[in-house]
Motif scaffolding. Sequence first.
Motif, short mmCIF file in Angstrom:
data_model
loop_
_atom_site.label_atom_id
_atom_site.label_comp_id
_atom_site.label_asym_id
_atom_site.label_seq_id
_atom_site.Cartn_x
_atom_site.Cartn_y
_atom_site.Cartn_z
N LYS A 306 0.81 -1.21 0.00
CA LYS A 306 0.00 0.00 0.00
C LYS A 306 0.84 1.27 0.00
O LYS A 306 0.37 2.33 -0.41
CB LYS A 306 -0.95 0.00 1.20
CG LYS A 306 -2.01 -1.08 1.14
CD LYS A 306 -2.96 -0.99 2.32
CE LYS A 306 -4.04 -2.05 2.24
NZ LYS A 306 -4.98 -1.98 3.39
N GLU A 307 2.08 1.17 0.46
CA GLU A 307 2.93 2.34 0.52
C GLU A 307 3.47 2.73 -0.85
O GLU A 307 3.93 3.84 -1.06
CB GLU A 307 4.11 2.07 1.48
CG GLU A 307 3.69 1.78 2.92
CD GLU A 307 2.94 2.94 3.53
OE1 GLU A 307 3.31 4.10 3.26
OE2 GLU A 307 1.98 2.69 4.29
N LYS A 308 3.41 1.80 -1.80
CA LYS A 308 4.03 2.03 -3.11
C LYS A 308 3.06 2.54 -4.16
O LYS A 308 3.48 3.18 -5.12
CB LYS A 308 4.70 0.75 -3.61
CG LYS A 308 5.91 0.35 -2.80
CD LYS A 308 6.59 -0.89 -3.41
CE LYS A 308 7.84 -1.25 -2.63
NZ LYS A 308 8.52 -2.44 -3.22
N HIS A 309 1.77 2.22 -4.02
CA HIS A 309 0.86 2.63 -5.10
C HIS A 309 0.51 4.10 -5.00
O HIS A 309 0.28 4.65 -3.93
CB HIS A 309 -0.40 1.74 -5.12
CG HIS A 309 -1.45 2.13 -4.13
ND1 HIS A 309 -2.35 3.14 -4.36
CD2 HIS A 309 -1.76 1.63 -2.90
CE1 HIS A 309 -3.18 3.24 -3.34
NE2 HIS A 309 -2.84 2.35 -2.43
N SER A 310 0.53 4.77 -6.15
CA SER A 310 0.22 6.19 -6.21
C SER A 310 -0.12 6.57 -7.64
O SER A 310 0.50 6.06 -8.59
CB SER A 310 1.40 7.03 -5.73
OG SER A 310 1.21 8.40 -6.05
N TYR A 311 -1.06 7.47 -7.78
CA TYR A 311 -1.45 7.90 -9.11
C TYR A 311 -0.30 8.59 -9.84
O TYR A 311 -0.25 8.64 -11.06
CB TYR A 311 -2.65 8.84 -9.02
CG TYR A 311 -2.38 10.18 -8.36
CD1 TYR A 311 -2.06 11.29 -9.14
CD2 TYR A 311 -2.44 10.34 -6.99
CE1 TYR A 311 -1.81 12.53 -8.56
CE2 TYR A 311 -2.20 11.56 -6.40
CZ TYR A 311 -1.88 12.66 -7.18
OH TYR A 311 -1.63 13.87 -6.61
N ASN A 312 0.68 9.09 -9.07
CA ASN A 312 1.85 9.72 -9.70
C ASN A 312 2.72 8.72 -10.44
O ASN A 312 3.60 9.11 -11.23
CB ASN A 312 2.70 10.44 -8.64
CG ASN A 312 2.02 11.71 -8.14
OD1 ASN A 312 1.45 12.45 -8.94
ND2 ASN A 312 2.06 11.94 -6.84
N SER A 313 2.47 7.43 -10.19
CA SER A 313 3.24 6.39 -10.87
C SER A 313 2.72 6.10 -12.28
O SER A 313 3.31 5.33 -13.02
CB SER A 313 3.23 5.09 -10.05
OG SER A 313 3.87 5.28 -8.81
N ILE A 314 1.57 6.73 -12.64
CA ILE A 314 1.06 6.62 -14.01
C ILE A 314 1.66 7.77 -14.80
O ILE A 314 1.41 8.94 -14.49
CB ILE A 314 -0.47 6.69 -14.05
CG1 ILE A 314 -1.10 5.62 -13.14
CG2 ILE A 314 -0.96 6.51 -15.48
CD1 ILE A 314 -2.61 5.74 -13.03
N ILE A 315 2.43 7.46 -15.81
CA ILE A 315 3.11 8.49 -16.59
C ILE A 315 2.49 8.56 -17.98
O ILE A 315 2.38 7.55 -18.68
CB ILE A 315 4.62 8.19 -16.70
CG1 ILE A 315 5.22 8.07 -15.30
CG2 ILE A 315 5.32 9.28 -17.50
CD1 ILE A 315 6.66 7.62 -15.31
#
Length: 516
Positions: A306-315
């Motif tokens: 859960k600490e790794k998922h983030s919408y900023n990871s969609i490029i």
Amino acid sequence: MKILYAFIIITIVIFQQTCTAQYLLGHAEPADNYIFQILINEEEGVKEIFNDSENVTSRHIMLTTEDKAYLNETYNFQVKEDLFKVYTGYKNNKVTKYAVVTDCQGCFRPITLMMSIDPNGWINDLNVMVYRESRGGDVINERFLGQFKEKTIDTLGNIDMNVTGATSSARCLINGAKEGLLVLKEFIINRELSSNQDEEIVNTNGKAEPAGPLILYTQTRWIANTQVIVSIWEGSEKRANDVTKQVFKRMGDVQETLRRDVRKLNKKGKKKFYEYSEEFAELITLCKEYSRKTNGIFDITVSADKEKHSYNSIIIREGKIAFGNKDITIDISAIKDSYVIDKGFEVLEKNGINIAAINYGDNTRVTGKPPAEGTWPIGIRYLEEEDRIMGYIKIISGSISVITNPYYYKLNAIRQKSDKEQNSNIARVVSTKQWAALACTKSSLAASAFAQVIFATGGDTGLISSVDLKDIEYGLITDNAEGEMQAKVSNGLKKRFYRMSGTAADYGKVPVCACQ
């Protein structure tokens, strides 16, 4: 045509007026039953009937309650239809014949018929103009329709319905013919035009006048195992049907495109950038924007950590998409239907449809002022009682989305378990008694995204205060102290939320809703 109240019960309920051209949703009509079949074009039918007339007039006759009572008392026959269209042909200033166009109620859908009638009230011919069901089609055959020739009000009872094998449709046409003959006799042949009739000249080439008064046409289809309901106020049934078909096709195509592209991104997005459909790229871009506005509370990314998922990871780069973190995937299952609604609405707007609604799952988008009510009342039902409505929200143009607690339907079983048997998520949900959240704004996708935010925060004012809620109204459905479900809504929504009894509770302070 008679106006009836009908409503659609899903998680959201659309209360709206509809006419006899509609069936009450939820009745046992087979899903594949509705087929819109134009057998005779009205313009061509008029031209053929009055081919020897010098000029033709047309008029609409709208029966009042008193008119119907008079016909019932005089003829011991109940006339159900309200609206009749009557053509009159003239030659040398004398009536040559009449034609009556009206509807009669078949098994589930109305049948539109056209009768050619001589000046004395005898039927020359009866034909079916529009048939709307996949069953009972034998009534359009000459073997049955030929029996109407030379029939009068008194002799229609001699028609043999058994030759069709479609009793409901056959009875419909017999009753419809009798209604048309009675109206013609009493309101045209036996008396002068009354104030509730309008008469217009039809071109001598038989060209019929354009679309009539607005009527609500509703159709349903299943897309991706979920029912879609499209409702359009239109003056032409053919146009309403044509546009609705376009809407269903567009929504189905977009749904399939999203399904294909999300699988491709989750499979290949960890390796390099790929180009995706215009719709998918738009959806991902909008989702990232809503994530930014909600400080990441709304997020379509998923990760075991859960600490790794983030919408900023969609490029997103020049229309191509990839993941900046190889440990994530995306899940659009909760919001894709709402985006599909917005794509369906683009079809409505392109075709100039100004008054319409689309319901897909727990999402509804509406536009325009329905003639009868002036607003679209969207009802919110009690989750434990499908037919019971806790209240409704009046909308003119905008969208509403409802997020339902997945644990609600397991509540009784959960409460029987000990605290040790309940995981922390279930325990939190049960303790907060929070069962649904709703959001209202312009687009369906935005409403769905923000409804998820309201549900996730439980309406916590501290968390919500950090969210950009411009043009968003929202509410929560919870239990009160007595265990009765209640709705708490924001100030702007409070102005258009109506309880079936009582008033909505004051909840939160946000800007006035865009859907007003």
